[in-house]
Design a protein around this motif. Structure first.
Motif, PDB file in Angstrom:
ATOM      1  N   VAL A 185     -33.273 -32.594  -1.424  1.00 38.54           N
ATOM      2  CA  VAL A 185     -31.969 -31.925  -1.430  1.00 38.54           C
ATOM      3  C   VAL A 185     -32.194 -30.529  -2.013  1.00 38.54           C
ATOM      4  O   VAL A 185     -32.558 -30.397  -3.182  1.00 38.54           O
ATOM      5  N   PRO A 186     -32.021 -29.483  -1.223  1.00 42.86           N
ATOM      6  CA  PRO A 186     -32.302 -28.138  -1.732  1.00 42.86           C
ATOM      7  C   PRO A 186     -31.214 -27.649  -2.684  1.00 42.86           C
ATOM      8  O   PRO A 186     -30.070 -28.113  -2.618  1.00 42.86           O
ATOM      9  N   SER A 187     -31.582 -26.722  -3.563  1.00 42.43           N
ATOM     10  CA  SER A 187     -30.604 -26.199  -4.521  1.00 42.43           C
ATOM     11  C   SER A 187     -29.397 -25.589  -3.811  1.00 42.43           C
ATOM     12  O   SER A 187     -28.303 -25.529  -4.358  1.00 42.43           O
ATOM     13  N   LYS A 188     -29.617 -25.140  -2.581  1.00 44.29           N
ATOM     14  CA  LYS A 188     -28.533 -24.536  -1.799  1.00 44.29           C
ATOM     15  C   LYS A 188     -27.350 -25.514  -1.652  1.00 44.29           C
ATOM     16  O   LYS A 188     -26.200 -25.108  -1.553  1.00 44.29           O
ATOM     17  N   LEU A 208     -26.000 -27.098  -3.755  1.00 46.91           N
ATOM     18  CA  LEU A 208     -25.087 -27.007  -4.899  1.00 46.91           C
ATOM     19  C   LEU A 208     -23.884 -26.115  -4.611  1.00 46.91           C
ATOM     20  O   LEU A 208     -22.955 -26.031  -5.405  1.00 46.91           O
ATOM     21  N   LEU A 235     -21.228 -31.903  -5.183  1.00 49.13           N
ATOM     22  CA  LEU A 235     -22.577 -32.249  -5.653  1.00 49.13           C
ATOM     23  C   LEU A 235     -22.708 -31.933  -7.144  1.00 49.13           C
ATOM     24  O   LEU A 235     -23.184 -32.763  -7.924  1.00 49.13           O
ATOM     25  N   GLY A 236     -22.268 -30.743  -7.553  1.00 50.17           N
ATOM     26  CA  GLY A 236     -22.312 -30.377  -8.967  1.00 50.17           C
ATOM     27  C   GLY A 236     -21.532 -31.383  -9.804  1.00 50.17           C
ATOM     28  O   GLY A 236     -21.987 -31.818 -10.863  1.00 50.17           O
ATOM     29  N   LEU A 273     -23.481 -34.614 -10.228  1.00 50.33           N
ATOM     30  CA  LEU A 273     -24.595 -34.482 -11.182  1.00 50.33           C
ATOM     31  C   LEU A 273     -24.073 -34.446 -12.622  1.00 50.33           C
ATOM     32  O   LEU A 273     -24.617 -35.098 -13.511  1.00 50.33           O
ATOM     33  N   ARG A 274     -23.010 -33.680 -12.840  1.00 51.16           N
ATOM     34  CA  ARG A 274     -22.428 -33.598 -14.194  1.00 51.16           C
ATOM     35  C   ARG A 274     -21.983 -34.975 -14.660  1.00 51.16           C
ATOM     36  O   ARG A 274     -22.234 -35.375 -15.790  1.00 51.16           O
ATOM     37  N   LEU A 325     -27.513 -39.128  -3.207  1.00 52.10           N
ATOM     38  CA  LEU A 325     -27.863 -37.753  -2.843  1.00 52.10           C
ATOM     39  C   LEU A 325     -28.229 -37.627  -1.370  1.00 52.10           C
ATOM     40  O   LEU A 325     -28.242 -36.534  -0.818  1.00 52.10           O
TER      41      LEU A 325
END
Lengths: 82, 209
Positions: free
Chosen positions: B122-125, B127, B132-133, B136-137, B194
């Motif tokens: 999963v690329p940072s892109k 986010l 997605l953020g 994760l949080r 993910l």
């Protein structure tokens, strides 16, 4: 010595951080070449670590820094006059 | 995170103690994120963490002359933040199981990772998608406190093992064990979910699904 999957999982975090010694690293690398499960567990763990660490995930609340420095200003002023 | 700069810090501290008080703003600024996130992890309340962060900064200022330089400045600052947070937890008699003192590394748990046979990165892109953020949080915030604190300092604030151990008042060995368990718990919680954020695979005919 052949290491098994369970053994690899125990060292995944240290492996990611480059904290396993050369011999163990070589054993793990050899295991990873043929074990798709451990490869996927390692890749996914590394991916999770990178994503969680991205600065956009945990951001300071808006204005926190300004409020902190405003309060510090008041404190610095107080200590100045004392 | 801003990388610590010991020369800048030592010079700043000397000048602040000699009367250039306004320089304290610049000294504390690089530590703000770490202070806040450690307190937020301990207190689990945004407003209280912010108030505690302000109190921490003031205590650092008032105690600056006591900084000996035998640890990094930020490590010292985070020890003060941790004490501030723990003091508040005790005062509020917050749920005992969530206080640092009540949790030990002996607690048993299942740290087996989610078993997968393949992984698409999963690329940072990805986010850019707010969900997605948020996911994760939520996963980090859902970790037991001793693991959450270590993830925040090691992986999110990128502190080294030694600095993290000093700031949390524990040993380097405990930091490593906790980080390992925390990452395993995060992988288990997040990896299966993910999947949907990975780029689509090309189909057999070269088209995107």
């Amino acid at each position: 010595m052949r290491i098994d999957c369970q053994h690899v999982w125990e060292y995944i975090s240290a492996y990611i951080d480059g904290e396993v010694d050369a011999d163990l690293r070589a054993e793990i690398d050899k295991h990873l070449e043929t074990c798709e499960i451990c490869s996927a567990v390692l890749d996914s763990t590394r991916n999770v670590v990178v994503l969680v660490a991205d600065g956009r995930v945990f951001e300071l609340p808006a204005g926190l820094s300004e409020r902190l420095h405003a309060r510090l200003d008041r404190e610095l002023e107080l200590s100045n006059s004392s | 995170m801003t990388a610590p700069n010991p020369e800048f810090e030592a010079d700043c501290i000397r000048r602040i103690l000699a009367g250039e008080r306004h320089l304290f703003h610049e000294l504390i600024r690089p530590c703000e994120r770490s202070i806040y996130f450690l307190l937020s992890s301990l207190l689990r309340n945004e407003a209280e963490a912010e108030d505690a962060a302000q109190e921490t900064a003031i205590k650092v200022y008032l105690n600056l002359k006591n900084f000996r330089g035998d640890s990094q400045f930020r490590t010292w600052v985070l020890s003060i933040a941790r004490n501030e947070g723990l003091g508040r937890l005790r005062k509020a008699a917050t749920r005992r199981e969530d206080s640092l003192d009540a949790e030990t590394d002996e607690q048993t748990g299942d740290y087996t990772p989610a078993i997968l046979t393949s992984w698409r990165e999963v690329p940072s892109k990805a986010l850019e998608r707010e969900e997605l953020g948020a996911m994760l949080r939520k996963a980090v915030e859902g970790l037991p406190a001793i693991y959450r604190n270590v993830v925040l300092l090691r992986d999110i604030e990128e502190m080294d093992v030694r600095e993290t151990a000093v700031a949390l008042g524990t040993t380097e060995g405990a930091v490593k064990v906790r980080l390992h368990r925390a990452r395993a718990l995060l992988q288990r919680e997040l990896a299966p979910r993910l999947e949907g954020f990975a780029p689509k695979r090309k189909g057999v005919l070269g088209w995107f699904r």
